[in-house]
Design an enzyme around this catalytic site. Structure first.
Site: not given
Ligand code: C6P
Length: 401
Positions: A197, A194, A220, A117, A357
């Site tokens: 997910q 990270d 999430k 991401h 993203c």
């Molecule tokens: N992915 C998706 O629809 P935030 O936005 O800071 O809570 O998380 C960022 C982020 C970082 N790493 C991974 C693997 C992610 O999937 C995400 C967020 C969402 O896939 C929103 S772009």
């Protein structure tokens, strides 16, 4: 796992009984217990933490710090290793801007991947550029996976930092992170995971992984928006400089000196997201009560049923037929995902279309955009059927043009 009963815990289904929500990778739905916990704070306490010298503030502080205990238990860390942040992005940026800026030197190597991401990859691109360090990418297999064999091709004695996703938000693949961490430690490199997910969908134990840092978001995993966590080994957090300065994180401040509180507090500047932290603690209890391994198996089963049925529709290309989780990425050849999404939306099927993203993996697939359906424990076989019927309808509608 009784999905019918579990669905009743989510008030959004009372308002939208026909909702087919397949966008949990973007943000999960929120259960009543989390909303009620946050309501409790707002209705009964509503005051700041760590500051007030009165009963109400003491109770708010207890609830807030108790949430940190729950989260520490959830990931098997120590209490003081849990730093509250705004989310995964903020947590990963904190490590890059603090640990990365202070520990990288010219010529050092940082390893990441095309599966990342933007929030896991971009902070390191920026820091490497500023520190003249070298950013390297693990070659992915043809199907887009990270393997140990390919990881070994980029790991060298110059590797200082490895930043990788545990589960890809586009491909749903699980990275063999434990083995990677072991290899890195033998070389003296640290690993930042990270887990945005991963945490909502499988048991994550930071001690067992032995990761150095790990980041995730509340929204999430059935928790609120605006809150996330950076887990860091105490030894590393204690060495690190804060990147935000001001209220609550200071210890002693004079005209010519300033000192900070110990971790995690030195990284939590200003009034924190109190209700959100309390809500996240409740979400951990909720997920534990369902069982993370049951969640993982169930959503993978739904995703693979969907893959089996979607594969039977002509022109449908699925990019991750071997997904390890509840995430599937696909397109209808010749139809832009945003056009197809209008049909899904008409049918009450919520999916995501775009680059998610994660432009590196979208480019790797040779696409500018993909359609993503992501399953969670409140989805059913009926949702699979509605997705498949909608894809068939979109194909027939747009192919007729
Ligand atoms: N992915 C998706 O629809 P935030 O936005 O800071 O809570 O998380 C960022 C982020 C970082 N790493 C991974 C693997 C992610 O999937 C995400 C967020 C969402 O896939 C929103 S772009």
């Amino acid at each position: 796992m009784n999905v019918t009963n579990l669905k009743k815990e989510f008030p959004v289904f009372d308002k939208h009984p026909n909702l087919c929500y397949l966008d949990s990778a973007a943000s999960s739905l929120k259960p009543r217990c989390v909303i009620e916990m946050m309501d409790y704070y707002y209705n009964n306490l509503a005051c700041n933490v760590h500051r007030g010298v009165y009963e109400l503030s003491y109770e708010a502080t207890d609830l807030y710090e108790n949430a940190r205990h729950k989260i520490a238990k959830f990931i098997n860390s120590k209490f003081e290793e849990v730093v509250f942040t705004r989310g995964t992005s903020a947590a990963l940026n904190l490590v890059a801007q603090s640990y990365g800026m202070d520990n990288l030197e010219e010529g050092d190597e940082v390893i990441t991947s095309e599966l990342e991401h933007h929030s896991s990859h971009m902070p390191w691109f920026n820091v490497c550029k500023r520190k003249k360090a070298i950013l390297k990418y693990i070659p992915l297999t043809k199907e887009g996976r990270i393997t140990i064999e390919n990881f070994k091709k980029v790991l060298t004695a110059k590797t200082k930092i490895v930043a990788l996703t545990y589960v890809s938000n586009v491909m749903g693949y699980i990275t063999p992170i434990k083995e990677i961490i072991e290899l890195c430690h033998r070389q003296g490199a640290i690993v930042i995971v990270d887990a945005a997910q991963a945490i909502p969908h499988m048991k994550v134990d930071v001690k067992d992984l032995d990761c150095d840092f790990l980041a995730f978001s509340g929204h999430k995993m059935c928790g609120p928006t605006g809150i996330g966590v950076l887990y860091g080994k105490s030894k590393l957090l204690n060495q690190m400089e804060p990147i935000d300065f001001g209220g609550d994180m200071a210890d002693v401040v004079t005209l010519d000196s300033q000192t900070y509180k110990d971790a995690p507090y030195k990284f939590e500047t200003g009034t924190p997201p109190i209700a959100e932290a309390i809500g996240l603690g409740r979400a951990c209890d909720f997920l534990d009560s369902i069982g993370l391994e049951e969640i993982k198996a169930y959503e993978k089963m739904l995703a693979h049923k969907a893959i089996e049925l979607l594969s039977q529709i002509p022109d449908v290309e699925i990019y991750n037929k071997t997904t390890d989780t509840g995430v599937i990425a696909f397109n209808i050849n010749g139809v832009h995902p945003h056009d197809a999404a209008s049909i899904y939306d008409k049918n009450g099927v919520c999916i995501r279309a775009g680059h998610h993203c994660a432009q590196l993996i979208t480019n790797f697939l040779g696409q500018i955009s993909t359609t993503r359906a992501s399953f969670y424990f409140y989805n059913t076989m009926d949702d699979v059927k509605r997705l498949v019927d909608s894809v068939r309808e979109a194909r027939e509608f747009f192919k007729a043009f």
